[in-house]
Structures are given as C-alpha cells and as structure tokens.
Design a protein around this motif. Structure first.
Motif, PDB file in Angstrom:
ATOM      1  N   ILE A  82       0.839  -1.200   0.000  1.00 13.75           N
ATOM      2  CA  ILE A  82       0.000   0.000   0.000  1.00 13.75           C
ATOM      3  C   ILE A  82       0.873   1.249   0.000  1.00 13.75           C
ATOM      4  O   ILE A  82       0.642   2.198  -0.754  1.00 13.75           O
ATOM      5  CB  ILE A  82      -0.936   0.008   1.230  1.00 13.75           C
ATOM      6  N   LEU A  83       1.912   1.262   0.829  1.00 13.44           N
ATOM      7  CA  LEU A  83       2.800   2.420   0.915  1.00 13.44           C
ATOM      8  C   LEU A  83       3.509   2.674  -0.411  1.00 13.44           C
ATOM      9  O   LEU A  83       3.668   3.831  -0.824  1.00 13.44           O
ATOM     10  CB  LEU A  83       3.823   2.212   2.029  1.00 13.44           C
ATOM     11  N   ALA A  84       3.914   1.611  -1.090  1.00 11.31           N
ATOM     12  CA  ALA A  84       4.612   1.756  -2.373  1.00 11.31           C
ATOM     13  C   ALA A  84       3.697   2.374  -3.425  1.00 11.31           C
ATOM     14  O   ALA A  84       4.094   3.277  -4.170  1.00 11.31           O
ATOM     15  CB  ALA A  84       5.126   0.402  -2.837  1.00 11.31           C
ATOM     16  N   VAL A  85       2.473   1.884  -3.500  1.00 12.21           N
ATOM     17  CA  VAL A  85       1.510   2.416  -4.471  1.00 12.21           C
ATOM     18  C   VAL A  85       1.141   3.857  -4.113  1.00 12.21           C
ATOM     19  O   VAL A  85       1.078   4.734  -4.982  1.00 12.21           O
ATOM     20  CB  VAL A  85       0.245   1.536  -4.519  1.00 12.21           C
ATOM     21  N   MET A 126      -7.960   8.414  -1.799  1.00 10.89           N
ATOM     22  CA  MET A 126      -7.934   7.034  -1.304  1.00 10.89           C
ATOM     23  C   MET A 126      -8.562   6.102  -2.337  1.00 10.89           C
ATOM     24  O   MET A 126      -8.159   4.935  -2.466  1.00 10.89           O
ATOM     25  CB  MET A 126      -8.667   6.944   0.037  1.00 10.89           C
ATOM     26  N   ALA A 127      -9.514   6.610  -3.099  1.00 11.30           N
ATOM     27  CA  ALA A 127     -10.157   5.788  -4.128  1.00 11.30           C
ATOM     28  C   ALA A 127      -9.150   5.416  -5.211  1.00 11.30           C
ATOM     29  O   ALA A 127      -9.105   4.262  -5.665  1.00 11.30           O
ATOM     30  CB  ALA A 127     -11.332   6.549  -4.733  1.00 11.30           C
ATOM     31  N   GLU A 128      -8.345   6.370  -5.640  1.00 12.41           N
ATOM     32  CA  GLU A 128      -7.330   6.112  -6.662  1.00 12.41           C
ATOM     33  C   GLU A 128      -6.293   5.115  -6.157  1.00 12.41           C
ATOM     34  O   GLU A 128      -5.887   4.198  -6.875  1.00 12.41           O
ATOM     35  CB  GLU A 128      -6.651   7.421  -7.057  1.00 12.41           C
ATOM     36  N   ILE A 129      -5.874   5.308  -4.921  1.00 12.20           N
ATOM     37  CA  ILE A 129      -4.862   4.412  -4.342  1.00 12.20           C
ATOM     38  C   ILE A 129      -5.404   2.991  -4.218  1.00 12.20           C
ATOM     39  O   ILE A 129      -4.742   2.020  -4.596  1.00 12.20           O
ATOM     40  CB  ILE A 129      -4.392   4.950  -2.971  1.00 12.20           C
ATOM     41  N   SER A 130      -6.627   2.858  -3.727  1.00 15.57           N
ATOM     42  CA  SER A 130      -7.214   1.517  -3.566  1.00 15.57           C
ATOM     43  C   SER A 130      -7.437   0.855  -4.925  1.00 15.57           C
ATOM     44  O   SER A 130      -7.261  -0.360  -5.079  1.00 15.57           O
ATOM     45  CB  SER A 130      -8.530   1.591  -2.782  1.00 15.57           C
ATOM     46  N   ALA A 131      -7.793   1.642  -5.935  1.00 17.41           N
ATOM     47  CA  ALA A 131      -7.999   1.094  -7.279  1.00 17.41           C
ATOM     48  C   ALA A 131      -6.698   0.545  -7.845  1.00 17.41           C
ATOM     49  O   ALA A 131      -6.677  -0.534  -8.460  1.00 17.41           O
ATOM     50  CB  ALA A 131      -8.566   2.170  -8.196  1.00 17.41           C
ATOM     51  N   ILE A 182      -4.162  -0.529  -6.114  1.00 15.38           N
ATOM     52  CA  ILE A 182      -3.761  -1.686  -5.320  1.00 15.38           C
ATOM     53  C   ILE A 182      -4.558  -2.920  -5.731  1.00 15.38           C
ATOM     54  O   ILE A 182      -4.081  -4.049  -5.693  1.00 15.38           O
ATOM     55  CB  ILE A 182      -3.964  -1.415  -3.813  1.00 15.38           C
ATOM     56  N   GLY A 183      -5.813  -2.660  -6.154  1.00  9.33           N
ATOM     57  CA  GLY A 183      -6.671  -3.768  -6.540  1.00  9.33           C
ATOM     58  C   GLY A 183      -7.540  -4.269  -5.407  1.00  9.33           C
ATOM     59  O   GLY A 183      -8.024  -5.401  -5.435  1.00  9.33           O
ATOM     60  N   GLY A 184      -7.734  -3.442  -4.408  1.00  9.56           N
ATOM     61  CA  GLY A 184      -8.592  -3.813  -3.285  1.00  9.56           C
ATOM     62  C   GLY A 184      -9.681  -2.780  -3.075  1.00  9.56           C
ATOM     63  O   GLY A 184      -9.868  -1.877  -3.885  1.00  9.56           O
ATOM     64  N   SER A 185     -10.378  -2.897  -1.981  1.00 10.35           N
ATOM     65  CA  SER A 185     -11.462  -1.968  -1.670  1.00 10.35           C
ATOM     66  C   SER A 185     -10.956  -0.829  -0.790  1.00 10.35           C
ATOM     67  O   SER A 185      -9.906  -0.939  -0.145  1.00 10.35           O
ATOM     68  CB  SER A 185     -12.588  -2.696  -0.934  1.00 10.35           C
ATOM     69  N   LYS A 186     -11.736   0.246  -0.779  1.00 15.01           N
ATOM     70  CA  LYS A 186     -11.377   1.348   0.103  1.00 15.01           C
ATOM     71  C   LYS A 186     -11.467   0.916   1.558  1.00 15.01           C
ATOM     72  O   LYS A 186     -10.713   1.402   2.397  1.00 15.01           O
ATOM     73  CB  LYS A 186     -12.289   2.552  -0.154  1.00 15.01           C
ATOM     74  N   ALA A 187     -12.377   0.008   1.854  1.00 10.81           N
ATOM     75  CA  ALA A 187     -12.526  -0.476   3.232  1.00 10.81           C
ATOM     76  C   ALA A 187     -11.233  -1.143   3.700  1.00 10.81           C
ATOM     77  O   ALA A 187     -10.802  -0.956   4.846  1.00 10.81           O
ATOM     78  CB  ALA A 187     -13.686  -1.463   3.324  1.00 10.81           C
TER      79      ALA A 187
END
Length: 203
Positions: free
Chosen positions: A12-15, A30-35, A37-42
């Motif tokens: 997560i930190l790298a992305v 946070m939406a862009e970062i989670s997208a 990463i390939g996971g959910s914002k939760a």
C-alpha cells in the motif's frame, strides 16, 4: 475481514508513494490508491484511517531509510567532533535536498494550514530525529567538548545553520542543484559557525 499483514502494508505504501508523487497530496485520493492496489477502500482504511495518515506514513518510511545513515554517524564514539558533525551534515543535507524530499516538504507546507498534517509529520518524524541529535550533543556537553546548554536549542540552531545555505534556497527554487564539493563547503561553514558558538576553548 482480511488479516492485516506487513507485506500488504508495504505494498500500500509503495503504491501510495507513486500516487502522491504523480498527483500531489490534494489531487491524490484514497479511491485512486485503492484502485491501483486492486482492493477496496474499506481494506485501505483498515490500514490507514485517513489520507493524511497514509501520506505521513509514506514520507516517514522514505525518510527513515535515507536519514538513518546520517543519524548513525552520531552513534559512534567521537574523536573529532567537527569531522563527525561534517559527516552527519553532508548525509542529512544530501537527503533533504533531493527533489523528492523537497516535493514532499512543499506538499506538507501547502496542506499544513488546512489540517493537522504538519503536526503529525513533525511528531512522528523530524522530532524524533532531532531528539537523537540532541542526545548526541548532550553527550558531547557531558564530555566537555561543548559548553553546557539546552541540547534541543543547540539542535535547532545546528539544523538552521545546515538549512540556510542548502535546503532553504532549494525549497524556494533559488537553487536547482548543489554540487557535492559546494555542499561540503556549505556544511563546513555551518559546522564551523556552530562550534564557534558551542565548542569549549582548547587549552
């Protein structure tokens, strides 16, 4: 709920680091970062409660890797105090003058008036580094190499001397690069000025 793991946190930190570099703090989400990463914002919020917390974690992770060698120079037994401070100063200033570090600091300053990110950044990063410098200076005071004074005030003054010819002009865009020989001279002047104020007179 998925179990938290150190590997996932590092991913997560790298992305997030890439997103903040590309978009800046305000533009990143946070939406862009989670997208990416390939996971959910939760899931992302399970590791970091806010964008501010995530940003501070990213900056501290990089700073710890880069600043540790500089701070480690202060953990050794000292024979030549001026040389030790010179080595520390060159390593610290070299990191602080990197474009990525300057960019991070500019983002923090820009956002500091709108949130508590400045306080968070200071408390979990620079403050701890300054405490290590202060502990080193206190030890030198006890050994009779420096006059007795407030170690933290001495630390703040040393850092200001190191910054004034190097980091500050780079932050403002007055300098775009500083060669290694020139940086060595700048750090030397800072150390000389600091010791003129704090060093005990030689017999």
């Amino acid at each position: 709920m998925r179990v938290k793991t150190p590997a996932r946190r590092e991913a997560i930190l790298a992305v997030a680091a890439d997103v903040f570099k590309e978009m800046g703090f305000e533009g990143a989400s946070m939406a862009e970062i989670s997208a990416r990463i390939g996971g959910s914002k939760a899931t992302l919020y399970g590791y970091f409660k806010s964008k501010e917390e995530l940003f501070v974690a990213v900056t501290h992770g990089e700073a710890k890797k880069q600043m540790e060698p500089a701070l480690a120079a202060l953990d050794q037994e000292v024979d030549d105090l001026a040389k030790t401070l010179q080595v520390f100063g060159e390593k610290a200033v070299s990191f602080l003058c990197q474009e990525s570090t300057l960019q991070t600091h500019r983002m923090i300053v820009a956002e500091a008036g709108r949130s508590d990110i400045g306080r968070r950044f200071h408390e979990d990063g620079p403050k701890m580094g300054m405490e290590r410098i202060a502990a080193f200076l206190k030890k030198q005071m006890a050994a009779g190499r420096l006059r007795t004074a407030d170690p933290m005030l001495a630390t703040l003054q040393l850092c200001a001397l190191l910054d004034c010819e190097t980091v500050k002009p780079m932050m403002l865009g007055l300098e775009t690069s500083i060669s290694r020989p020139r940086m060595k001279r700048m750090v030397g002047r800072a150390v000389e000025t600091f010791l003129a104020a704090y060093a005990m007179p030689s017999d």
